[in-house]
Design a protein around this motif. Structure first.
Motif, short mmCIF file in Angstrom:
data_model
loop_
_atom_site.label_atom_id
_atom_site.label_comp_id
_atom_site.label_asym_id
_atom_site.label_seq_id
_atom_site.Cartn_x
_atom_site.Cartn_y
_atom_site.Cartn_z
N LYS A 1 18.75 -7.91 31.04
CA LYS A 1 19.95 -7.82 31.30
C LYS A 1 21.13 -7.63 30.10
CE LYS A 1 20.69 -10.90 33.94
NZ LYS A 1 21.80 -11.78 34.70
N CYS B 1 30.74 -7.09 45.11
CA CYS B 1 31.73 -8.79 45.03
C CYS B 1 31.59 -8.29 43.26
CB CYS B 1 30.64 -9.52 45.10
SG CYS B 1 28.78 -9.15 44.03
N GLN C 1 31.79 -9.56 39.54
CA GLN C 1 30.71 -9.91 38.67
C GLN C 1 31.31 -9.92 37.65
OE1 GLN C 1 27.84 -7.13 38.00
NE2 GLN C 1 26.42 -8.25 39.21
N PHE D 1 30.06 -10.84 33.46
CA PHE D 1 29.25 -11.59 33.16
C PHE D 1 29.69 -12.20 31.60
CE2 PHE D 1 26.60 -7.89 35.06
CZ PHE D 1 25.31 -9.44 35.58
N ALA E 1 35.77 -18.71 42.82
CA ALA E 1 34.01 -17.93 42.80
C ALA E 1 33.58 -18.33 43.18
CB ALA E 1 34.01 -17.74 41.54
N GLU F 1 26.28 -15.14 35.20
CA GLU F 1 26.74 -14.87 35.84
C GLU F 1 28.38 -15.06 37.01
OE1 GLU F 1 25.40 -10.74 39.30
OE2 GLU F 1 24.18 -12.60 37.75
N LEU G 1 29.97 -14.67 40.23
CA LEU G 1 30.40 -13.69 41.66
C LEU G 1 31.73 -14.14 42.24
CD1 LEU G 1 26.80 -13.47 42.82
CD2 LEU G 1 27.71 -11.65 41.47
N CYS G 2 31.82 -13.59 43.11
CA CYS G 2 33.54 -13.77 43.81
C CYS G 2 33.30 -12.89 44.60
CB CYS G 2 34.48 -13.80 42.91
SG CYS G 2 35.11 -12.48 41.86
N PHE H 1 39.11 -11.07 43.30
CA PHE H 1 38.67 -11.11 41.98
C PHE H 1 39.32 -10.55 40.63
CE2 PHE H 1 37.72 -7.70 38.64
CZ PHE H 1 36.55 -8.46 37.93
N LYS I 1 39.98 -14.11 37.62
CA LYS I 1 38.85 -13.14 36.73
C LYS I 1 40.53 -13.87 35.60
CE LYS I 1 38.83 -9.45 33.55
NZ LYS I 1 40.28 -9.17 33.45
N ALA J 1 33.59 -7.71 33.36
CA ALA J 1 34.44 -7.87 34.35
C ALA J 1 34.23 -6.17 35.58
CB ALA J 1 35.61 -8.45 34.38
N ARG K 1 25.91 -5.11 44.55
CA ARG K 1 25.77 -5.53 43.75
C ARG K 1 24.24 -5.84 44.69
NH1 ARG K 1 23.75 -11.43 43.31
NH2 ARG K 1 22.70 -12.05 41.04
#
Length: 241
Positions: free
Chosen positions: A6, A137, A139, A141, A160, A172, A174-175, A180, A184, A197, A202
């Protein structure tokens, strides 16, 4: 997918983005134009436009370019009339691939996408053939070393859906895609800056490909991503080269 894969892929993607800045700017201009056309030119009331403008800032795009793209989208300037189109297909070993494009010529775009699939060992599929394997979604990281409890508290309070730890210590978040930008912003205000971001498709399940299959799959993904009309490519495999 495995943690080392990843983070290797995230770093590879960031490096590739930096190396193709001119092309990234072109894609962002298309996205800003379409976002402004669909939702208006005010980033405060258009989350999609706000995300695109934020990405443009991260890519060091001049503000004049952003302004012109917004003006084209809202009708203030003449320009190409882009439309969004999605293609689906299969890669090496039946891997699922989604290709999101923006184009002013569908005939050209579908021909180029189909050619890339066939040349590098994949196959075009029909609409809906693989999309059901993915979830739309937001995302984010976060690199290993982030305080899990504090990140989880900040992310969930921001709205989220989930915070997922990987086996290397990264996270990770997710939202919902429509929330978003706001989520964020709240997470960053709490002191957590994501490495990546994005709003993505996904995959519900992922596998890792190695060896010759990984090399072939990467060539196919690169061929698709290098097409002028392609904005994003999503797949349900991690390429471990």
């Amino acid at each position: 997918m495995a943690g080392h894969s990843k983070w290797a892929n995230i770093k590879h993607k960031k490096a590739a983005t930096d190396a193709k800045r001119g092309k990234i700017w072109t894609r962002l201009i298309k996205e800003i134009t379409v976002a402004a056309r669909m939702g208006g030119g005010d980033i405060n009331t258009n989350p999609r436009l706000r995300l695109a403008v934020d990405k443009a800032a991260d890519a060091n795009m001049p503000k004049d370019n952003v302004t012109r793209a917004i003006q084209r989208g809202t009708g203030g300037l003449d320009g190409a009339n882009y439309e969004e189109v999605r293609y689906e297909g299969y890669g090496i070993g039946g891997a699922a691939i989604i290709v999101d494009c923006m184009t002013d010529n569908r005939v050209r775009t579908v021909a180029e996408v189909r050619h890339a699939f066939s040349k590098f060992g994949g196959n075009m599929g029909t609409e809906g053939s693989v999309a059901f394997m993915f979830k739309h979604c937001g995302q984010m990281f976060f690199a290993p070393g982030v305080d899990e409890d504090k990140l989880m508290e900040a992310a969930l309070e921001a709205g989220a859906d989930d915070v997922i730890a990987d086996d290397e210590g990264g996270f990770e978040v997710l939202c919902p895609p429509n929330d978003f930008a706001a989520i964020k912003e709240k997470v960053e205000a709490a002191g957590f800056k994501p490495e990546v971001a994005e709003i993505v498709m996904r995959p519900d399940n992922e596998t890792t490909v190695t060896g010759d299959d990984a090399v072939k799959m990467q060539k196919l993904l690169d061929a698709l991503e290098n097409l002028d009309d392609v904005q994003e490519v999503f797949t349900n495999v991690t390429v471990d080269l």
